[in-house]
Design an enzyme around this catalytic site. Structure first.
Site, PDB file in Angstrom:
ATOM      1  N   HIS A  28      40.529  29.614  39.119  1.00 52.00           N
ATOM      2  CA  HIS A  28      39.866  30.534  38.212  1.00 52.00           C
ATOM      3  C   HIS A  28      40.474  30.365  36.820  1.00 52.00           C
ATOM      4  CE1 HIS A  28      39.868  34.757  36.584  1.00 52.00           C
ATOM      5  NE2 HIS A  28      38.633  34.709  37.023  1.00 52.00           N
ATOM      6  N   SER A  83      36.835  39.790  35.368  1.00 52.31           N
ATOM      7  CA  SER A  83      36.975  39.908  36.815  1.00 52.31           C
ATOM      8  C   SER A  83      36.124  38.822  37.444  1.00 52.31           C
ATOM      9  CB  SER A  83      36.531  41.295  37.281  1.00 52.31           C
ATOM     10  OG  SER A  83      35.309  41.209  37.985  1.00 52.31           O
ATOM     11  N   LYS A  84      36.561  38.397  38.638  1.00 47.98           N
ATOM     12  CA  LYS A  84      35.855  37.282  39.262  1.00 47.98           C
ATOM     13  C   LYS A  84      34.398  37.633  39.523  1.00 47.98           C
ATOM     14  CE  LYS A  84      39.950  35.223  41.161  1.00 47.98           C
ATOM     15  NZ  LYS A  84      40.753  34.860  42.290  1.00 47.98           N
ATOM     16  N   ARG A  85      34.115  38.931  39.564  1.00 45.27           N
ATOM     17  CA  ARG A  85      32.735  39.343  39.854  1.00 45.27           C
ATOM     18  C   ARG A  85      31.868  39.397  38.598  1.00 45.27           C
ATOM     19  NH1 ARG A  85      36.159  41.631  43.119  1.00 45.27           N
ATOM     20  NH2 ARG A  85      36.753  43.136  41.531  1.00 45.27           N
ATOM     21  N   ASP A  86      32.480  39.223  37.456  1.00 44.76           N
ATOM     22  CA  ASP A  86      31.741  39.288  36.198  1.00 44.76           C
ATOM     23  C   ASP A  86      30.721  38.146  36.126  1.00 44.76           C
ATOM     24  OD1 ASP A  86      30.994  39.576  33.555  1.00 44.76           O
ATOM     25  OD2 ASP A  86      33.037  39.968  32.858  1.00 44.76           O
TER      26      ASP A  86
END
Ligand code: GLU
Length: 447
Positions: free
Chosen positions: A17, A216-219
């Site tokens: 990431h 955030s990884k969900r962004d």
């Protein structure tokens, strides 16, 4: 000073990431700047969260970015093993030592002889450390309860394992994300319990999106995995450069810097205290700068797989060189070559009213007729076409804008665009002649 030894310690719970990559990169820069060692250690004790291929993805994309390391699970080294699950004997040994000293105790599960080991937190003690980024930080132990260092399955918790490893691996500096600041007092307790030398800590600020929210990884709005950038045709050198600016800045105002420059200019005292903003446009800008600096040959080479994947036939090496040469300045990533190609070749031929009026006002029909007959019997390379544009000008005594704009409009439909000889060579004889014919027919019809 001891030799600098720093580490990047990912948990193999997913793909590399942007935040991980930044931690790795800053540790790498720190090591290389000070002539030290850069170590990769895999922190895989959170067994349930480990994913198959997680470790490989981390290492492969770090090397894609241009990082190399001195010690790691794949490379080995004299402080191994470099995966925490392969180091359980060390954690057990040191946990037992704490038990023996009375600094930790067994916490039995109800009705079972299985136990976790808890660290006995000293009462009301201040833990102070001088953070490389934030200066002095102080925590009191009254805020920390006795915490588990070894779970009842014999696996250590992060805060314990990290100290044992950093000590045994002789780590001198720990650069990591700000989310670990609150872990640091627990780690300091362990250093003190053993009387070990404490490394210098530095906690890098969070990375935020354009709305100042922590990435955030969900962004969904921000592409965050290095593999995705690689797949889109971002250049590793550009990514390296861009990531190095996430929380660090060089002294001068030149931000486009090579790896060597960044290593030599890297200065931990210039790590920023303010959140690092992930600016997509800046990344596109940096990448386009690196694309512009490529030779046509290298750009062609890099573009080829994208075109092939899209099912586009590459007519010849020369054709490919022409193609990339006209789009080089417009690409923010190499994958864009496909869309640029498609808009260039598949757009229906249409002349706007303004462009048509230009042809009418300049009485362009004889110009087009002359160009048509010059083109008809010639080679169709960009050099030849360039000569024929000149010849057509001489033949018709038309110069300057009426000449160039007239020919551009009648063959591409556009009033502006990339080099006309190259564009026509790419379009090919059939398309160019048929467009010229259509334009001439329309002008004749109106005459
Ligand atoms: N495994 C931890 C992480 O991925 C490493 C933290 C540290 O560098 O101490 O966040």
């Amino acid at each position: 000073m001891n030799k600098v030894r720093v580490r990047y310690a990912p948990s193999p719970t997913g793909l590399l990431h942007i935040g991980n990559a930044r931690s790795a990169l800053f540790n790498y820069l720190f090591a290389r700047h000070f002539g030290g060692d850069f170590i990769v250690r895999i922190e895989d004790t959170d067994v349930a969260r480990n994913v198959v291929g997680g470790e490989d993805s981390q290492l492969n994309y770090l090397s894609w970015l241009g990082l190399d390391w001195n010690e790691s699970p794949d490379k080995g080294g004299s402080f191994g093993p470099y995966r925490q699950l392969e180091r359980l004997e060390f954690y057990t040994k040191y946990a037992n030592e704490l038990l023996d000293k009375g600094l930790a105790y067994k916490d039995f599960r109800e009705n079972s002889d299985q136990f976790a080991i808890r660290f006995k937190v000293p009462k009301d003690i201040d833990y102070v450390f001088n953070d490389l980024v934030r200066g002095e930080l102080k925590f009191n132990s009254k805020d920390v309860e006795d915490w588990i260092i070894m779970k009842d399955n014999g696996i250590p918790t992060y805060n314990f394992a990290v100290v044992v490893d950093d000590h045994l691996m002789e780590i001198t500096h720990v650069l990591r994300g700000e989310e670990h600041i609150t872990n640091t007092p627990k780690q300091l307790m362990v250093y003190q319990a053993f009387g070990w030398r404490v490394p210098q800590f530095g906690h890098m600020t969070i990375i935020v999106n354009e709305h100042k929210k922590k990435l955030s990884k969900r962004d969904q709005n921000v592409i965050q995995f290095i593999s995705e950038y690689a797949e889109m045709g971002y250049l590793p050198e550009a990514m390296f450069n861009f990531i190095s600016l996430l929380g660090w800045s060089p002294t001068g105002n030149q931000e486009i810097l090579s790896k060597t420059d960044i290593i030599s200019q890297f200065d931990p005292s210039r790590l920023s205290k303010a959140p690092a903003m992930f600016d997509k446009e800046k990344l596109a800008f940096v990448n386009s700068k690196y694309i512009k600096a490529l030779s046509h040959e290298v750009l062609a080479e890099k573009s080829k797989p994208f075109l092939e994947k899209a099912g586009i036939t590459i007519k010849s090496d020369e054709w490919l060189l022409l193609l990339v040469s006209i789009f080089q300045d417009r690409m923010t990533h190499i994958g864009e070559i496909v869309a640029l190609y498609q808009s260039f070749f598949h757009q229906a031929f249409a002349i706007s009213e303004e462009a048509h009026q230009f042809l009418v006002d300049n009485q362009s029909l004889p110009l087009l007729e002359a160009f048509y007959s010059n083109l008809e019997s010639s080679d169709f390379s960009s050099d030849v076409i360039e000569q024929l544009i000149k010849k057509t000008g001489l033949d018709t005594q038309i110069k300057g804008k009426p000449l160039f704009m007239g020919l551009r409009i009648s063959t591409t439909g556009d009033m502006h665009g990339p080099s006309l000889p190259v564009s026509l060579a790419l379009l090919g004889r059939d398309i160019v002649l048929s467009r010229l014919k259509q334009t001439m027919t329309k002008l004749r019809g109106e005459a």
